[in-house]
Motif scaffolding. Structure first.
Motif, PDB file in Angstrom:
ATOM      1  N   VAL A   1      -4.298   8.456  10.477  1.00  0.00           N
ATOM      2  CA  VAL A   1      -5.419   7.731   9.873  1.00  0.00           C
ATOM      3  C   VAL A   1      -6.452   7.360  10.938  1.00  0.00           C
ATOM      4  N   GLN A   2      -5.955   6.915  12.081  1.00  0.00           N
ATOM      5  CA  GLN A   2      -6.872   6.548  13.158  1.00  0.00           C
ATOM      6  C   GLN A   2      -7.715   7.744  13.600  1.00  0.00           C
TER       7      GLN A   2
ATOM      8  N   ILE B   1     -10.027   8.053   2.543  1.00  0.00           N
ATOM      9  CA  ILE B   1      -8.969   9.028   2.802  1.00  0.00           C
ATOM     10  C   ILE B   1      -7.988   9.089   1.638  1.00  0.00           C
ATOM     11  N   ALA B   2      -7.849  10.262   1.075  1.00  0.00           N
ATOM     12  CA  ALA B   2      -6.897  10.427  -0.020  1.00  0.00           C
ATOM     13  C   ALA B   2      -5.498  10.600   0.551  1.00  0.00           C
ATOM     14  N   TYR B   3      -4.502  10.103  -0.161  1.00  0.00           N
ATOM     15  CA  TYR B   3      -3.126  10.331   0.274  1.00  0.00           C
ATOM     16  C   TYR B   3      -2.320  10.963  -0.847  1.00  0.00           C
ATOM     17  N   VAL B   4      -1.794  12.125  -0.562  1.00  0.00           N
ATOM     18  CA  VAL B   4      -0.944  12.815  -1.532  1.00  0.00           C
ATOM     19  C   VAL B   4       0.499  12.473  -1.212  1.00  0.00           C
ATOM     20  N   SER B   5       1.132  11.763  -2.094  1.00  0.00           N
ATOM     21  CA  SER B   5       2.469  11.255  -1.834  1.00  0.00           C
ATOM     22  C   SER B   5       3.561  12.238  -2.251  1.00  0.00           C
TER      23      SER B   5
ATOM     24  N   LEU C   1       0.457   3.439   5.974  1.00  0.00           N
ATOM     25  CA  LEU C   1      -0.852   3.404   5.330  1.00  0.00           C
ATOM     26  C   LEU C   1      -1.270   1.958   5.039  1.00  0.00           C
ATOM     27  N   ALA C   2      -0.285   1.172   4.660  1.00  0.00           N
ATOM     28  CA  ALA C   2      -0.552  -0.198   4.225  1.00  0.00           C
ATOM     29  C   ALA C   2      -1.235  -1.025   5.308  1.00  0.00           C
ATOM     30  N   THR C   3      -1.033  -0.642   6.557  1.00  0.00           N
ATOM     31  CA  THR C   3      -1.627  -1.418   7.642  1.00  0.00           C
ATOM     32  C   THR C   3      -3.131  -1.196   7.726  1.00  0.00           C
ATOM     33  N   PHE C   4      -3.634  -0.245   6.957  1.00  0.00           N
ATOM     34  CA  PHE C   4      -5.056   0.096   7.074  1.00  0.00           C
ATOM     35  C   PHE C   4      -5.922  -0.397   5.938  1.00  0.00           C
ATOM     36  N   ASP C   5      -5.449  -0.158   4.745  1.00  0.00           N
ATOM     37  CA  ASP C   5      -6.310  -0.391   3.596  1.00  0.00           C
ATOM     38  C   ASP C   5      -7.007  -1.745   3.713  1.00  0.00           C
TER      39      ASP C   5
ATOM     40  N   GLU D   1     -10.803   2.999   3.158  1.00  0.00           N
ATOM     41  CA  GLU D   1     -10.191   2.966   1.842  1.00  0.00           C
ATOM     42  C   GLU D   1      -9.181   4.103   1.713  1.00  0.00           C
ATOM     43  N   ILE D   2      -7.963   3.757   1.338  1.00  0.00           N
ATOM     44  CA  ILE D   2      -6.940   4.781   1.119  1.00  0.00           C
ATOM     45  C   ILE D   2      -6.862   5.032  -0.384  1.00  0.00           C
ATOM     46  N   LEU D   3      -7.060   6.276  -0.781  1.00  0.00           N
ATOM     47  CA  LEU D   3      -7.038   6.608  -2.202  1.00  0.00           C
ATOM     48  C   LEU D   3      -5.737   7.316  -2.564  1.00  0.00           C
TER      49      LEU D   3
END
Lengths: 326, 326
Positions: free
Chosen positions: B164-165, B175-179, B194-198, B203-205
């Motif tokens: 992410v960085q 940034i989209a995230y495909v889980s 991811l949670a540390t960023f939003d 924005e994490i989508l």
DNA sequence: TTGAAAGCGCTAACAA
DNA sequence: TTGTTAGCGCTTTCAA
């Protein structure tokens, strides 16, 4: 301490031999069997295969030797073997030799005495070395043929023919061939398939030998572009992927400028860009059949009789092959 | 009939115990040892591991359980394990469970009594099931953590952060995230990273969960294009490859229109088009360390003590990530 | 149908 | 240092 037959026998109030019979299908009264089975289950009894093997002479295990698990071709073969092994409750010792013929021979020496048989996949050692190291009675070669040993191979000659015929039908008349390791069985088979064509209205342009890897394919890319070919047949899919990569980098559009055909149809073949036309060889099926041969489960054939199974190949047409440029 | 200690003893004119000592490093006179070794070699003697294991309580074998050998991630892990096993002369039973938790539990039950330990890679079964089936004393988890069992994992949280960085540094803000599989340990780890960023400027989508395969990625491709993201982080490289494939088919140029980052850095990552930026996790090293833990060779740590090894991850930047469109 | 006993190939006490 | 002996856990004669 783990549960043994002794424990089960004591708990069930019978002798150890009765337990043994009840569990392995000897003649026991239905009532006794039922009781013993119940106790064994309750105690979580798991037979010690080593001890059993010591007396029966059969370990219930077999060895699988492959050159490189990272190579998707061998991963597929291993998958076929393990799947079948699980079905017949047989353990599988795996040995990855890292493409080293010496490690291969060592693995054979170790495994032949500690398993019921060995599945030797695409060995890199020479015929004579294999003959010296392996026991013909319980060794099955996969994707390699050596006179005197049982084997399961794909019809590579025919597969190669199908690939060339496909390209010819599309209109190609000059087909480059990127060869793999010189002096290998697989290479010779492919060349044999090619040999039936050269002449006629078709020209096969040998590009030389490269490592059977992605990097080998990258290397071959420039060589192929320099040749007057409209299509290229690669030693295997990995080489074809490298080819695709290099061609894209050089701006040569596949299949417009050049058609590319791979070999083996590994799972990657469908993931490339464009998806790769490839000669499909039954990889996991070969593994499964090899196992059956070893265990004497392949109908009338057994490894001991020197079986030679040849599996059919089929060309899978995807987007990397098309008509030659006008 | 194969050669036994008896044969060697007779041929060397000593007792079987002397042969045993000479071959396993007991106290024997140098002369005797030399003679015995020579005879053993001449006779092609190979110790029967089963018989040895019966008495020593150690089989010299261990079990490796993986969900799917065809998955290059697991192939890499297996490679690390087998390479190290060969170095320490240890046999490896392989079990491919085909992603089936039940088969996994069965494999544990069979192997725990017939090996010196089990390497359980990315198991699909639940924590409680694993705890019930496995012996904490000689089980090591690879790429999964379960309280009460030893494990070797990669620092996924940090790897995710690095990815992410990297994207943020390039200028991406959405940034989209495909889980991957919901409810899996690996998925939760990634989400934790991811949670540390939003929030912040980022924005994490979440795009949703897909199968952790090429096809899963293809499926996700359209979803990602429909989202207002300029970059996408995929659950793993296979998904990223599928993504790349679908994006290309839809005419979305990577990384101009969209940056793509994968996870695991499997060998395919360098072969994609364009080559994939990916979080590299030490796959074969994890396997090797797990084996050392099991065999008590990992310095002071052993599996029995409930070791928890965390290996560092590093982002490998390739051509699939770049600045966001203007 | 069942049990007692032998022994698979090996190592680990215990003696010598 | 070496040999003798007793098993490891199991199956399989051989008797009962």
């Amino acid at each position: 301490m783990r549960t043994t037959v002794q424990d089960v026998a004591r708990a069930a109030g019978v002798s150890v031999s009765t337990v043994s019979r009840a569990l392995t299908g000897g003649s026991v009264s239905p009532a006794t069997r039922e009781a013993v089975v119940a106790v064994a289950h309750r105690l979580g009894y798991q037979p010690n295969r080593a001890a059993r093997g010591l007396i029966t002479g059969r370990t219930g295990n077999l060895g699988l030797i492959v050159p490189d698990l990272r190579n998707p071709f061998f991963a597929d073969v291993a998958k076929g073997v393990t799947a079948r092994a699980r079905a017949v409750d047989c353990g599988v010792f795996i040995s990855d030799t890292d493409e080293d013929p010496v490690a291969e021979l060592e693995a054979i020496a170790t495994l032949r005495h500690n398993t019921d048989g060995i599945l030797l996949c695409s060995p890199r050692a020479k015929d004579a070395e294999l003959l010296a190291a392996a026991d013909p009675q319980n060794t099955v070669l996969l994707h390699r043929r050596v006179p005197g040993l049982s084997s399961v191979v794909a019809d590579i000659v025919d597969g190669t023919r199908q690939a060339v015929q496909h390209l010819r039908a599309l209109g190609h008349r000059r087909i480059a061939y990127v060869s793999g390791p010189e002096d290998s069985w697989a290479t010779r088979q492919r060349l044999a398939g090619l040999a039936t064509f050269d002449g006629d209205d078709l020209e096969i342009l040998p590009i030389g030998s490269v490592a059977p890897t992605f990097d080998g394919g990258v290397l071959a890319g420039d060589l192929v572009l320099a040749a007057p070919a409209t299509a290229v047949l690669a030693y295997n899919d990995l080489v074809a992927m490298g080819l695709l990569h290099r061609l894209a980098a050089r701006g040569a559009v596949v299949p417009d400028r050049l058609s590319v055909v791979g070999y083996d149809d590994v799972s990657l073949a469908g993931m490339s860009h464009p998806p790769l036309t490839s000669v499909s060889v039954p990889k996991d099926r070969a593994g499964a059949i090899g196992l059956d041969l070893l265990l004497g489960r392949a109908g009338s054939m057994t490894a001991a009789q020197g079986a030679e199974v040849i599996l059919p190949t089929t060309l899978v047409v995807r987007a990397s092959s098309g008509e030659p440029p006008a």
